[in-house]
Design an enzyme around this catalytic site. Structure first.
Site, PDB file in Angstrom:
ATOM      1  N   CYS A 292       0.713  -1.095   0.074  1.00 25.62           N
ATOM      2  CA  CYS A 292      -0.011  -0.114  -0.041  1.00 25.62           C
ATOM      3  C   CYS A 292       1.006   1.289   0.041  1.00 25.62           C
ATOM      4  O   CYS A 292       2.223   1.256   0.322  1.00 25.62           O
ATOM      5  CB  CYS A 292      -0.835  -0.009   1.276  1.00 25.62           C
TER       6      CYS A 292
ATOM      7  N   HIS B 232       3.035   2.162  11.418  1.00 23.43           N
ATOM      8  CA  HIS B 232       1.811   1.611  12.254  1.00 23.43           C
ATOM      9  C   HIS B 232       1.747   2.791  13.392  1.00 23.43           C
ATOM     10  O   HIS B 232       0.503   2.740  13.986  1.00 23.43           O
ATOM     11  CB  HIS B 232       2.030   0.453  13.115  1.00 23.43           C
TER      12      HIS B 232
ATOM     13  N   CYS C 120       1.889   6.273   8.867  1.00 24.27           N
ATOM     14  CA  CYS C 120       0.912   6.400   7.500  1.00 24.27           C
ATOM     15  C   CYS C 120      -0.083   7.443   7.755  1.00 24.27           C
ATOM     16  O   CYS C 120      -0.821   7.730   8.901  1.00 24.27           O
ATOM     17  CB  CYS C 120       0.319   4.915   7.406  1.00 24.27           C
TER      18      CYS C 120
ATOM     19  N   HIS D 135      -1.558  -5.298  19.019  1.00 25.12           N
ATOM     20  CA  HIS D 135      -0.851  -5.240  17.782  1.00 25.12           C
ATOM     21  C   HIS D 135      -0.485  -3.712  18.345  1.00 25.12           C
ATOM     22  O   HIS D 135      -1.031  -2.936  18.644  1.00 25.12           O
ATOM     23  CB  HIS D 135      -1.952  -5.104  16.709  1.00 25.12           C
TER      24      HIS D 135
ATOM     25  N   GLU E 122      -0.276  -0.945  16.170  1.00 20.51           N
ATOM     26  CA  GLU E 122      -1.079   0.116  15.875  1.00 20.51           C
ATOM     27  C   GLU E 122      -2.338   0.372  17.025  1.00 20.51           C
ATOM     28  O   GLU E 122      -2.556   1.474  17.420  1.00 20.51           O
ATOM     29  CB  GLU E 122      -1.989  -0.106  14.416  1.00 20.51           C
TER      30      GLU E 122
ATOM     31  N   THR F  81      -6.788   0.117  11.122  1.00 21.91           N
ATOM     32  CA  THR F  81      -7.086   0.365   9.819  1.00 21.91           C
ATOM     33  C   THR F  81      -7.086  -0.980   8.986  1.00 21.91           C
ATOM     34  O   THR F  81      -7.543  -0.684   8.046  1.00 21.91           O
ATOM     35  CB  THR F  81      -5.819   1.340   9.403  1.00 21.91           C
TER      36      THR F  81
ATOM     37  N   CYS G 180      -8.635   1.625   6.301  1.00 20.34           N
ATOM     38  CA  CYS G 180      -7.995   2.413   5.307  1.00 20.34           C
ATOM     39  C   CYS G 180      -8.396   1.903   3.914  1.00 20.34           C
ATOM     40  O   CYS G 180      -9.013   0.584   3.713  1.00 20.34           O
ATOM     41  CB  CYS G 180      -6.634   2.328   5.318  1.00 20.34           C
TER      42      CYS G 180
ATOM     43  N   SER H 287       2.074  -5.307   3.219  1.00 21.60           N
ATOM     44  CA  SER H 287       3.393  -5.139   3.600  1.00 21.60           C
ATOM     45  C   SER H 287       4.428  -6.272   2.749  1.00 21.60           C
ATOM     46  O   SER H 287       5.424  -6.086   2.853  1.00 21.60           O
ATOM     47  CB  SER H 287       3.711  -5.206   4.880  1.00 21.60           C
TER      48      SER H 287
HETATM   49  S1  SF4 Z   1      -3.050   2.300   7.266  1.00 23.92           S
HETATM   50 FE1  SF4 Z   1      -3.601   1.184   5.228  1.00 23.92          FE
HETATM   51  S2  SF4 Z   1      -2.584   2.428   3.808  1.00 23.92           S
HETATM   52 FE2  SF4 Z   1      -1.650   2.981   5.782  1.00 23.92          FE
HETATM   53  S3  SF4 Z   1       0.173   1.655   6.110  1.00 23.92           S
HETATM   54 FE3  SF4 Z   1      -1.533   0.664   6.920  1.00 23.92          FE
HETATM   55  S4  SF4 Z   1      -2.386  -0.676   5.492  1.00 23.92           S
HETATM   56 FE4  SF4 Z   1      -1.093   0.791   4.433  1.00 23.92          FE
END
Ligand code: SF4
Length: 272
Positions: A4, A66, A88, A116, A118, A152, A182, A254
């Protein structure tokens, strides 16, 4: 399928770094062992995701796509000579949503995998919150106002199922939901609907600890399509394909194009 823009931009920034010997990558830049090996070879140090905390070993720190909580960012800024922030923009947007929901006095619930990086970053920004990955993890939350958002990379159908359960178990709560899945995740999940109807088995390429790669495989299985997960061509086993006439191929956000191409080439040679 495949990389992505968030991961691509983070990788470009990392590989453009002039002095990797002064940089600690704060966690795994991407959940992809081939890429992590290249970063190590380039001279970066990295801190294992589970061991983040304490002082970074090098003067500068690279924050991965993340993201981290604002508190952690401030701590790292104070303890280093500078940050390289590759968070991101769509993860940043999810952080803004979490802060907004908390500012409204809501208990924040992230639909995503507890632990995780994120999700840890998102929860680190709010005074109180929970993470739930499936309807069975949903609880009654003793708060009059709930704010729900998503990791996301959560598949949209899982988001819908968890949200339904949150509303069912908290019938008197004022629930505000903001969809932070996302666009690349959404696109890849939608593409699977088509793929699953066309093939007998699908190969899913990506790191073993990549959340979105696991989500792609889970969605395919739910759609009734058998899957084989691999990190690269060497993981393919001829025995998995005996009697199979049509094979699909997909990859997590990824996974590098070069890895996908190598898996495709091996599949084609096995087919021949
Ligand atoms: S939020 Fe979506 S676009 Fe951004 S790094 Fe993660 S997977 Fe990729």
């Amino acid at each position: 399928m495949g990389t992505c823009f968030g991961v691509r931009d983070a990788l470009e920034r990392a590989f453009a770094e002039q002095d990797p010997g002064t940089v600690t990558i704060w966690g795994e830049l991407v959940h992809n062992p081939a890429v992590l090996a290249r970063l190590r070879d380039a001279g970066f140090d990295s801190r294992a995701e589970r061991a983040r905390g304490g002082r970074p070993s090098r003067p500068r720190v690279l924050i991965t796509a993340h993201g981290v909580s604002n508190r952690e960012r401030a701590r790292l800024e104070a303890q280093t000579e500078g940050l390289i922030d590759t968070t991101c923009p769509l993860v940043k947007k999810a952080h803004d949503v979490a802060l907004e929901l908390a500012a409204e006095g809501r208990h924040v619930v992230v639909i995503g995998r507890r632990g995780h990086v994120e999700v840890e970053g998102l929860l680190g920004d709010v005074p109180h919150g929970d993470a739930v990955a499936s309807p069975s993890e949903v609880a009654h939350y003793p708060y009059p106002r709930l704010g729900v958002l998503c990791q996301t990379t959560t598949p949209p159908d899982e988001v819908a199922a968890v949200l339904r359960e949150i509303r069912a178990l908290n019938p008197s709560a004022d629930v505000r939901f903001v969809d932070t899945v996302c666009a690349p995740t959404r696109d890849r999940q939608e593409a699977l609907q088509e793929l699953a109807g066309e093939v007998e088995l699908a190969v899913v390429v990506g790191g073993r600890n990549s959340n979105n790669t696991a989500a792609l495989a889970a969605t395919l299985e739910k759609l009734g399509c058998r899957t084989v997960r691999v990190e690269g061509p060497d993981d393919l086993r001829v025995g998995d394909f005996v009697g199979v006439t049509r094979v699909g191929l997909t990859a997590g956000t990824s996974t590098l194009d070069a890895t996908i191409d190598a898996v495709e080439a091996r599949l084609r040679s096995m087919g021949a």
